[in-house]
Design a protein around this motif. Structure first.
Motif, PDB file in Angstrom:
ATOM      1  N   THR A  47      16.029 -27.883  -9.357  1.00  0.00           N
ATOM      2  CA  THR A  47      16.419 -26.640  -8.593  1.00  0.00           C
ATOM      3  C   THR A  47      16.824 -25.497  -7.431  1.00  0.00           C
ATOM      4  OG1 THR A  47      17.221 -28.213  -6.771  1.00  0.00           O
ATOM      5  CG2 THR A  47      14.855 -28.564  -6.910  1.00  0.00           C
ATOM      6  N   ASP A  48      18.209 -25.212  -8.650  1.00  0.00           N
ATOM      7  CA  ASP A  48      19.411 -24.409  -7.813  1.00  0.00           C
ATOM      8  C   ASP A  48      19.018 -23.067  -8.828  1.00  0.00           C
ATOM      9  OD1 ASP A  48      21.479 -23.193  -6.762  1.00  0.00           O
ATOM     10  OD2 ASP A  48      22.343 -23.209  -8.716  1.00  0.00           O
ATOM     11  N   ALA A  49      18.060 -23.290 -10.280  1.00  0.00           N
ATOM     12  CA  ALA A  49      17.478 -22.433 -10.949  1.00  0.00           C
ATOM     13  C   ALA A  49      16.154 -22.242 -10.156  1.00  0.00           C
ATOM     14  CB  ALA A  49      17.581 -22.394 -12.611  1.00  0.00           C
ATOM     15  N   ILE A  50      15.225 -22.919  -9.585  1.00  0.00           N
ATOM     16  CA  ILE A  50      14.443 -22.265  -9.360  1.00  0.00           C
ATOM     17  C   ILE A  50      14.349 -21.368  -7.771  1.00  0.00           C
ATOM     18  CG2 ILE A  50      12.027 -23.336  -8.263  1.00  0.00           C
ATOM     19  CD1 ILE A  50      12.668 -26.051  -9.504  1.00  0.00           C
ATOM     20  N   LEU A  51      15.468 -21.942  -7.492  1.00  0.00           N
ATOM     21  CA  LEU A  51      15.611 -20.931  -6.532  1.00  0.00           C
ATOM     22  C   LEU A  51      17.362 -21.634  -5.489  1.00  0.00           C
ATOM     23  CD1 LEU A  51      14.816 -18.900  -3.632  1.00  0.00           C
ATOM     24  CD2 LEU A  51      14.778 -21.192  -2.032  1.00  0.00           C
ATOM     25  N   PRO A  52      17.675 -20.223  -5.824  1.00  0.00           N
ATOM     26  CA  PRO A  52      19.764 -20.508  -6.108  1.00  0.00           C
ATOM     27  C   PRO A  52      19.591 -20.347  -4.112  1.00  0.00           C
ATOM     28  CG  PRO A  52      18.768 -18.603  -7.003  1.00  0.00           C
ATOM     29  CD  PRO A  52      18.073 -19.215  -7.014  1.00  0.00           C
ATOM     30  N   LYS A  53      21.027 -20.911  -4.418  1.00  0.00           N
ATOM     31  CA  LYS A  53      21.803 -22.037  -3.140  1.00  0.00           C
ATOM     32  C   LYS A  53      22.141 -20.807  -1.891  1.00  0.00           C
ATOM     33  CE  LYS A  53      26.439 -21.936  -5.192  1.00  0.00           C
ATOM     34  NZ  LYS A  53      26.254 -21.455  -6.098  1.00  0.00           N
ATOM     35  N   GLN A  54      22.318 -19.144  -3.192  1.00  0.00           N
ATOM     36  CA  GLN A  54      22.428 -18.587  -1.974  1.00  0.00           C
ATOM     37  C   GLN A  54      21.655 -17.861  -1.052  1.00  0.00           C
ATOM     38  OE1 GLN A  54      22.917 -17.894  -4.714  1.00  0.00           O
ATOM     39  NE2 GLN A  54      22.107 -16.390  -5.879  1.00  0.00           N
ATOM     40  N   PHE A  55      20.402 -18.360  -1.075  1.00  0.00           N
ATOM     41  CA  PHE A  55      19.298 -17.686  -0.504  1.00  0.00           C
ATOM     42  C   PHE A  55      18.278 -18.538   0.713  1.00  0.00           C
ATOM     43  CE2 PHE A  55      18.050 -15.555  -4.738  1.00  0.00           C
ATOM     44  CZ  PHE A  55      18.570 -14.088  -4.112  1.00  0.00           C
ATOM     45  N   LEU A  56      19.204 -19.861   0.923  1.00  0.00           N
ATOM     46  CA  LEU A  56      19.050 -21.349   1.474  1.00  0.00           C
ATOM     47  C   LEU A  56      19.442 -20.708   2.879  1.00  0.00           C
ATOM     48  CD1 LEU A  56      20.013 -24.026  -0.450  1.00  0.00           C
ATOM     49  CD2 LEU A  56      17.704 -22.619  -1.031  1.00  0.00           C
ATOM     50  N   LYS A  57      19.626 -19.490   3.386  1.00  0.00           N
ATOM     51  CA  LYS A  57      20.240 -19.068   4.622  1.00  0.00           C
ATOM     52  C   LYS A  57      18.768 -18.724   5.949  1.00  0.00           C
ATOM     53  CE  LYS A  57      24.731 -17.768   2.944  1.00  0.00           C
ATOM     54  NZ  LYS A  57      25.847 -16.733   2.722  1.00  0.00           N
ATOM     55  N   LEU A 110      12.241 -16.223  -6.101  1.00  0.00           N
ATOM     56  CA  LEU A 110      11.816 -17.264  -7.474  1.00  0.00           C
ATOM     57  C   LEU A 110      12.817 -16.938  -8.451  1.00  0.00           C
ATOM     58  CD1 LEU A 110      10.703 -20.169  -7.913  1.00  0.00           C
ATOM     59  CD2 LEU A 110       8.453 -18.465  -9.055  1.00  0.00           C
ATOM     60  N   PHE A 111      13.102 -18.224  -9.315  1.00  0.00           N
ATOM     61  CA  PHE A 111      14.304 -18.446 -10.685  1.00  0.00           C
ATOM     62  C   PHE A 111      14.702 -16.542 -10.428  1.00  0.00           C
ATOM     63  CE2 PHE A 111      10.063 -20.334 -11.921  1.00  0.00           C
ATOM     64  CZ  PHE A 111      10.534 -21.578 -12.118  1.00  0.00           C
ATOM     65  N   TYR A 112      15.774 -16.835  -9.588  1.00  0.00           N
ATOM     66  CA  TYR A 112      16.289 -14.958  -9.677  1.00  0.00           C
ATOM     67  C   TYR A 112      17.479 -14.851 -10.611  1.00  0.00           C
ATOM     68  CZ  TYR A 112      18.077 -11.487  -6.726  1.00  0.00           C
ATOM     69  OH  TYR A 112      18.702 -10.154  -6.340  1.00  0.00           O
ATOM     70  N   GLU A 113      18.295 -16.036 -10.416  1.00  0.00           N
ATOM     71  CA  GLU A 113      18.713 -15.172 -11.181  1.00  0.00           C
ATOM     72  C   GLU A 113      18.333 -15.428 -13.047  1.00  0.00           C
ATOM     73  OE1 GLU A 113      22.028 -17.651 -11.144  1.00  0.00           O
ATOM     74  OE2 GLU A 113      22.184 -16.978  -8.804  1.00  0.00           O
ATOM     75  N   TRP A 114      17.017 -15.262 -13.387  1.00  0.00           N
ATOM     76  CA  TRP A 114      16.608 -15.726 -14.525  1.00  0.00           C
ATOM     77  C   TRP A 114      16.224 -14.246 -14.597  1.00  0.00           C
ATOM     78  CZ3 TRP A 114      14.765 -21.370 -15.833  1.00  0.00           C
ATOM     79  CH2 TRP A 114      15.286 -21.975 -16.036  1.00  0.00           C
ATOM     80  N   ARG A 115      15.203 -13.855 -13.679  1.00  0.00           N
ATOM     81  CA  ARG A 115      13.899 -12.765 -13.515  1.00  0.00           C
ATOM     82  C   ARG A 115      15.222 -11.830 -13.281  1.00  0.00           C
ATOM     83  NH1 ARG A 115      10.781 -13.818  -8.388  1.00  0.00           N
ATOM     84  NH2 ARG A 115      10.216 -11.771  -8.944  1.00  0.00           N
ATOM     85  N   TYR A 116      15.964 -11.353 -12.791  1.00  0.00           N
ATOM     86  CA  TYR A 116      17.066 -10.265 -12.108  1.00  0.00           C
ATOM     87  C   TYR A 116      18.659 -10.213 -12.872  1.00  0.00           C
ATOM     88  CZ  TYR A 116      13.230  -9.482  -8.829  1.00  0.00           C
ATOM     89  OH  TYR A 116      12.186  -9.867  -8.058  1.00  0.00           O
ATOM     90  N   GLU A 117      18.877  -8.971 -13.511  1.00  0.00           N
ATOM     91  CA  GLU A 117      20.466  -8.674 -14.047  1.00  0.00           C
ATOM     92  C   GLU A 117      20.577  -7.461 -13.525  1.00  0.00           C
ATOM     93  OE1 GLU A 117      23.765  -9.154 -17.506  1.00  0.00           O
ATOM     94  OE2 GLU A 117      20.640  -8.828 -18.143  1.00  0.00           O
ATOM     95  N   ASN A 118      22.172  -7.751 -12.542  1.00  0.00           N
ATOM     96  CA  ASN A 118      22.427  -6.668 -11.694  1.00  0.00           C
ATOM     97  C   ASN A 118      21.050  -5.567 -10.922  1.00  0.00           C
ATOM     98  OD1 ASN A 118      25.221  -7.066 -12.460  1.00  0.00           O
ATOM     99  ND2 ASN A 118      24.024  -5.634 -14.687  1.00  0.00           N
ATOM    100  N   GLY A 119      20.492  -6.574  -9.804  1.00  0.00           N
ATOM    101  CA  GLY A 119      19.417  -6.601  -9.516  1.00  0.00           C
ATOM    102  C   GLY A 119      18.585  -5.575 -10.391  1.00  0.00           C
TER     103      GLY A 119
END
Length: 208
Positions: free
Chosen positions: A21-31, A42-51
């Protein structure tokens, strides 16, 4: 939630096992305090690199950007129990996830948010991955009423779902909505036992 019966859509293949679930939605967006707006992460760290979008990730490619069906491998949704993960999936627009197995808590949370998690045999899932590789924009039809997955080339996959969960999806209800169908009966029961609970205003009124 919207009523779910069936549809035909493009399948996005994500050939990875044990996606947590951390890959699905990384923890920094739980706020965030809302239940909406998570699809962009969704899959933010897999979908993006340096924005910037990564060109090698399936959801960043056409025609998969607007896929409503996600095909993946075993044990999807493992890790923490955060319900934000299915929130991000449904907000992105994915209605169906197909995998050999799901993590239990994630599987249950899918139904609470109008997502249909379909468990197919590993050999069926392997066949579907091959079909997505052979055909750009490969489509599947989902028939919830008859509990089958089909394509235009003779594939038929059968899946199991409890009658209660099927009914909730077809009616577009979560567990709270299901309970509120009996609001009149609940109020009458509470009144007859001496305390009337008004569901609309969350107030208790003691009968005289």
């Amino acid at each position: 939630m919207k009523s779910f019966t069936g549809f035909t859509g493009i399948v996005a293949p994500l050939d990875v096992s044990n996606i947590d679930t951390d890959a699905i939605l990384p923890k920094q967006f739980l706020k965030r305090i809302e239940r909406t707006g998570y699809g962009q992460f969704l899959f933010y760290e897999w979908r993006y690199e340096n924005g910037k979008e990564r060109s090698d990730f399936v959801l960043n490619k056409d025609p998969y950007r607007n896929s409503q069906i996600l095909l993946t491998r075993k044990n999807f949704g493992c890790g923490s129990s955060r319900e934000h993960a299915p929130w991000s999936i449904v907000d992105y627009g994915i209605k169906v996830i197909i995998a050999p197995t799901f993590a239990d808590i994630f599987y249950n949370n899918c139904f609470k948010n109008g997502i249909l998690p379909i468990e197919l045999r590993e050999e069926d899932v392997e066949q579907l991955f091959q079909k997505t590789a052979d055909s750009n924009g490969y489509q599947l039809s989902i028939d919830l009423e008859n509990q089958i997955v089909t394509d235009n080339d003779g594939f038929i996959g059968h899946f199991q779902i409890t009658p209660y969960r099927k009914e909730l999806l077809i009616k577009g209800l979560d567990e709270i909505g299901s309970t509120l169908q009996f609001e009149t009966q609940i109020a009458l029961f509470e009144k007859n036992r001496g305390i009337y609970y008004r569901l609309d205003s969350n107030m208790f009124i003691q009968n005289s």
